[in-house]
Design a protein around this motif. Sequence first.
Motif, short mmCIF file in Angstrom:
data_model
loop_
_atom_site.label_atom_id
_atom_site.label_comp_id
_atom_site.label_asym_id
_atom_site.label_seq_id
_atom_site.Cartn_x
_atom_site.Cartn_y
_atom_site.Cartn_z
N ASP A 157 6.15 -24.29 -16.55
CA ASP A 157 7.47 -24.26 -16.13
C ASP A 157 8.11 -25.58 -16.61
N ASN A 158 9.59 -25.47 -16.86
CA ASN A 158 10.36 -26.73 -17.36
C ASN A 158 10.93 -27.28 -15.98
N GLY A 159 10.54 -28.31 -15.57
CA GLY A 159 10.94 -28.87 -14.23
C GLY A 159 12.33 -29.49 -14.17
N PHE A 186 9.62 -21.99 -6.02
CA PHE A 186 8.41 -22.60 -5.29
C PHE A 186 7.79 -23.44 -6.47
N PHE A 187 7.78 -23.28 -7.52
CA PHE A 187 7.08 -23.67 -8.88
C PHE A 187 7.74 -24.66 -9.62
N GLN A 188 8.71 -25.24 -9.34
CA GLN A 188 9.36 -26.06 -10.14
C GLN A 188 8.75 -27.13 -10.87
N GLY A 189 8.80 -27.22 -12.22
CA GLY A 189 7.76 -28.16 -13.08
C GLY A 189 6.42 -27.80 -13.10
N ASN A 190 6.03 -26.85 -12.24
CA ASN A 190 4.46 -26.66 -12.42
C ASN A 190 4.05 -25.59 -13.30
N VAL A 191 2.79 -25.44 -13.02
CA VAL A 191 2.03 -24.21 -13.89
C VAL A 191 2.23 -23.10 -13.04
N MET A 192 2.91 -21.87 -13.77
CA MET A 192 3.14 -20.67 -13.24
C MET A 192 2.02 -19.56 -13.80
#
Length: 263
Positions: A157-159, A186-192
């Motif tokens: 994801d693009n944070g 709930f996943f801002q900038g993380n791997v989804m």
Amino acid sequence: MVKIIIKITIAIVTLLSMIACEDVVDIDLDTAEPKLVIDAAIQWQKGTTGNEQTIRLTTTGNFFANEIPKATGATVTITDGTTTYNFNEQPGTGNYVCTNFNPVINGIYTLTVIYKGETYTSTDKLYATPAIDSIEQSIITGFGGEENIQVKFFYQDNGAEDNYYLVGFKNNTVSYPEYGAIDDKFFQGNVMFGLYIDEDLKANDQLNASLQGISSRYFNYMSKLLNIAGSGGGNPFTTPPATLRGNIINQTNEANYPLVTLV
């Protein structure tokens, strides 16, 4: 001998009862004027130029009909503000195809459909989609002790921004695709990840996975649509709890709004 006669008599009575229960029931369904159904999702698949795009037009029809009515004879265009792209109909199919489309990430596009004297329009942006980095498959145990095959694909994801995604899976043993709408709250900038679980999935079955960046408005629409579709429990006679409208507006007669489909 008496026991045998009794058994035969019971079997005959049961068979007659089963035959007597069969009857033809004519269901009197309400009829309505056909509504235009527009499938105009512009998708740019990675590794391609994106120059070929298809917009499909159909109408609502009889519940018991074997075929979906095609909406033919329409004029379909998309403009990016400087260039107008014409979508030419493949005769008799309801498919309108453009072969010189120029997709630009974050570009603004306006769709215009003219059908039976009414004009439908919509404007939206072409959103970026992250690449699928990896896919993994595993076997998990369900609540009833059954073994299910689980497939996951992962993406970054693009944070730096709020993002919304449409995840799709198409199993070649099932006639229709399955979708899920996801946001990065709930996943801002993380791997989804996208997730698919099916106890009937077997070796050599083909599973196509897709990921598409979408707008917040489209995310809200799809979330409600999927919720309505699931609330009926598969009952084709269930009444939808609400009328769901997309972002395509009938400029000629706003009350005659079109329906939006996803294939």
